[in-house]
Design a protein around this motif. Structure first.
Motif, mmCIF file in Angstrom:
data_model
loop_
_atom_site.group_PDB
_atom_site.id
_atom_site.type_symbol
_atom_site.label_atom_id
_atom_site.label_comp_id
_atom_site.label_asym_id
_atom_site.label_seq_id
_atom_site.Cartn_x
_atom_site.Cartn_y
_atom_site.Cartn_z
ATOM 1 N N TYR A 1 -2.859 -3.196 -6.581
ATOM 2 C CA TYR A 1 -2.169 -2.091 -5.909
ATOM 3 C C TYR A 1 -0.756 -2.483 -5.480
ATOM 4 O O TYR A 1 -0.546 -3.542 -4.877
ATOM 5 N N LYS B 1 0.927 10.283 6.997
ATOM 6 C CA LYS B 1 0.525 9.083 7.760
ATOM 7 C C LYS B 1 1.634 8.630 8.701
ATOM 8 O O LYS B 1 1.396 8.364 9.888
ATOM 9 N N HIS B 2 2.865 8.563 8.192
ATOM 10 C CA HIS B 2 3.951 7.984 8.983
ATOM 11 C C HIS B 2 4.453 8.939 10.059
ATOM 12 O O HIS B 2 4.877 8.497 11.128
ATOM 13 N N THR C 1 -3.272 -3.822 9.551
ATOM 14 C CA THR C 1 -4.166 -4.723 8.797
ATOM 15 C C THR C 1 -3.751 -4.850 7.329
ATOM 16 O O THR C 1 -4.105 -5.822 6.679
ATOM 17 N N HIS C 2 -3.082 -3.849 6.786
ATOM 18 C CA HIS C 2 -2.670 -3.842 5.371
ATOM 19 C C HIS C 2 -1.224 -3.345 5.358
ATOM 20 O O HIS C 2 -0.957 -2.164 5.159
ATOM 21 N N ALA C 3 -0.295 -4.277 5.592
ATOM 22 C CA ALA C 3 1.060 -3.873 5.989
ATOM 23 C C ALA C 3 1.923 -3.396 4.836
ATOM 24 O O ALA C 3 2.839 -2.600 5.024
ATOM 25 N N GLY C 4 1.700 -3.905 3.617
ATOM 26 C CA GLY C 4 2.572 -3.538 2.494
ATOM 27 C C GLY C 4 3.894 -4.287 2.548
ATOM 28 O O GLY C 4 4.050 -5.285 3.262
ATOM 29 N N GLY D 1 8.138 1.710 5.388
ATOM 30 C CA GLY D 1 6.682 1.710 5.471
ATOM 31 C C GLY D 1 6.249 1.576 6.928
ATOM 32 O O GLY D 1 7.086 1.508 7.839
ATOM 33 N N SER D 2 4.947 1.498 7.128
ATOM 34 C CA SER D 2 4.435 1.486 8.505
ATOM 35 C C SER D 2 5.010 0.338 9.344
ATOM 36 O O SER D 2 5.363 0.564 10.517
ATOM 37 N N GLU E 1 -0.665 -9.062 5.368
ATOM 38 C CA GLU E 1 -0.427 -8.603 3.992
ATOM 39 C C GLU E 1 -0.891 -9.729 3.071
ATOM 40 O O GLU E 1 -0.328 -10.813 3.080
ATOM 41 N N ALA E 2 -1.917 -9.416 2.268
ATOM 42 C CA ALA E 2 -2.564 -10.465 1.479
ATOM 43 C C ALA E 2 -1.823 -10.770 0.180
ATOM 44 O O ALA E 2 -1.958 -11.877 -0.356
ATOM 45 N N HIS E 3 -1.060 -9.838 -0.346
ATOM 46 C CA HIS E 3 -0.412 -10.069 -1.638
ATOM 47 C C HIS E 3 0.877 -10.868 -1.445
ATOM 48 O O HIS E 3 1.767 -10.446 -0.689
ATOM 49 N N ASP F 1 -6.679 -12.036 5.318
ATOM 50 C CA ASP F 1 -7.333 -10.757 5.036
ATOM 51 C C ASP F 1 -7.234 -9.859 6.284
ATOM 52 O O ASP F 1 -7.520 -10.302 7.408
ATOM 53 N N GLY F 2 -6.842 -8.623 6.072
ATOM 54 C CA GLY F 2 -6.571 -7.726 7.197
ATOM 55 C C GLY F 2 -7.760 -7.513 8.123
ATOM 56 O O GLY F 2 -7.596 -7.377 9.341
ATOM 57 N N ASP G 1 -5.065 0.586 6.758
ATOM 58 C CA ASP G 1 -4.522 1.359 5.636
ATOM 59 C C ASP G 1 -4.683 0.567 4.331
ATOM 60 O O ASP G 1 -3.697 0.159 3.709
HETATM 61 C C1 LIG Z 1 -1.611 1.182 1.188
HETATM 62 S S1 LIG Z 1 -0.722 -0.317 1.162
HETATM 63 C C2 LIG Z 1 -0.085 -0.427 2.790
HETATM 64 C C3 LIG Z 1 0.992 0.562 3.135
HETATM 65 C C4 LIG Z 1 1.550 0.416 4.520
HETATM 66 N N1 LIG Z 1 0.504 0.353 5.541
HETATM 67 C C5 LIG Z 1 2.487 1.558 4.837
HETATM 68 O O1 LIG Z 1 2.054 2.582 5.373
HETATM 69 O O2 LIG Z 1 3.684 1.420 4.575
HETATM 70 C C6 LIG Z 1 -2.012 -1.507 1.212
HETATM 71 C C7 LIG Z 1 -1.554 -2.964 1.203
HETATM 72 O O3 LIG Z 1 -2.685 -3.785 1.489
HETATM 73 C C8 LIG Z 1 -2.521 -5.021 0.804
HETATM 74 N N2 LIG Z 1 -3.845 -5.649 0.771
HETATM 75 C C9 LIG Z 1 -4.824 -5.501 -0.136
HETATM 76 N N3 LIG Z 1 -5.942 -6.160 0.260
HETATM 77 C C10 LIG Z 1 -5.647 -6.724 1.464
HETATM 78 C C11 LIG Z 1 -6.384 -7.486 2.396
HETATM 79 N N4 LIG Z 1 -7.664 -7.817 2.157
HETATM 80 N N5 LIG Z 1 -5.783 -7.871 3.547
HETATM 81 C C12 LIG Z 1 -4.492 -7.548 3.794
HETATM 82 N N6 LIG Z 1 -3.740 -6.826 2.936
HETATM 83 C C13 LIG Z 1 -4.302 -6.406 1.797
HETATM 84 C C14 LIG Z 1 -1.957 -4.621 -0.523
HETATM 85 O O4 LIG Z 1 -1.288 -5.705 -1.136
HETATM 86 C C15 LIG Z 1 -1.015 -3.466 -0.132
HETATM 87 O O5 LIG Z 1 0.290 -3.949 0.053
#
Ligand SMILES: C[S@@+](CC[C@H](N)C(=O)[O-])C[C@H]1O[C@@H](n2cnc3c(N)ncnc32)[C@H](O)[C@@H]1O
Length: 287
Positions: A3, A17-18, A40-43, A101-102, A120-122, A145-146, A166
């Protein structure tokens, strides 16, 4: 982890969302006491809408591109103002210099006494996030991991704040992981505010998810959903998303009335075809 949020940045689901995230932060920052924002999933933090990803999948045009060119009534304009201010200047197409982003939105709206904890895991997305947010002593950015990070961060020492959950929803067990993570976090921090974003693709599966969250037994969960109607497939989106939801646990009181104003306007402004609409109701009522 395939993703990349850059393909979707600024689309209708991001706007929804924002814009709501900004309202929650506006209210949480009205009291002087410090707060913690946990994402938890910052992007990647910020998105260049002239990038190759945004060109191949210009979803922003029917999202933020429409919103910045819209002329909402004064009541809606006032509610959108913090979100639009964080977006900043846009070109004639309605394209911002970069789309926040968020994490960037929270960084803009939070105060010196607040803290941001971002996972952010990636690796590439995390590197972009670190670059986008720059040096800021309020920030902690981890690769953890988030869901694991969430468990470690709650309750925050400030005892006030917002958790955004997210995830990309690419894995079949993502909903189950969200349910388990929320259950564990609520057991440790029942009074926190939590916002859970999800794509709505299959009604039966979505109803199962809602039932599972309601069954956690937590009161005071607001259910907001936006459906823009049928969206034609694009080169990068053979099955484009048409609906998304936010579940907000312990929403600021004011958000309940604000959503009554914002949701119908967003539904109208972002509508793609007949059949769309919005939901604004309690999943579980306040205690
Ligand atoms: C939907 S996007 C986040 C968008 C962000 N929250 C925003 O609103 O701008 C999800 C993100 O989660 C990351 N991700 C995937 N698995 C994850 C994990 N287990 N822990 C943390 N981040 C993860 C992805 O790489 C991706 O960047």
């Amino acid at each position: 982890m395939n993703y990349r949020h850059g393909f979707h940045a600024g689309n209708f689901a991001d706007v929804f969302k924002h814009a709501i995230l900004a309202r929650i932060l506006v209210y949480l920052t009205r009291k002087d006491a410090p707060l913690r924002y946990i994402d938890t999933h910052a992007g990647a933090g910020r998105y260049d809408l002239t990038s190759e990803a945004a060109k191949r999948s210009p979803e922003w045009r029917d999202g933020v591109g429409r919103i910045v060119k819209a002329r909402p009534p004064a009541e809606v304009a006032a509610l959108l103002r913090p979100y639009l201010d964080a977006i900043g200047p846009c070109d004639d197409d309605g394209r911002p210099d970069s789309y926040p982003g968020s994490p960037a939105l929270a960084q803009t709206l939070l105060r010196p006494q607040d803290r941001l904890a971002l996972s952010e895991a990636h690796p590439e997305e995390r590197a972009a996030l670190i670059a986008a947010l720059g040096r800021d002593r309020r920030l902690s950015i981890v690769a953890t991991d988030g869901y694991v990070a969430l468990n470690a961060y709650v309750p925050p020492k400030e005892r006030r704040g917002l958790v955004l959950i997210d995830p990309p929803f690419e894995e079949p067990d993502e909903s189950a992981r969200v349910e388990a993570a929320l259950a564990a976090a609520l057991a440790k921090w029942p009074r926190g505010t939590y916002a859970l974003w999800r794509p709505i693709k299959a009604p039966i599966e979505d109803a199962r998810f809602l039932n599972a969250i309601a069954a956690l037994g937590a009161p005071n969960i607001l259910r907001l959903e936006l459906d823009v109607g049928v969206v034609a497939p694009g080169a990068h989106s053979p099955n484009p998303l048409r609906a998304a939801g936010l579940l907000i646990v312990n929403p600021p009181f004011e958000l309940i009335a604000e959503a009554r104003v914002l949701m119908p306007w967003l539904a109208q402004a972002l509508k793609r075809a007949a059949g769309g609409g919005f939901v604004r109701q309690w999943l579980t009522p306040p205690a």
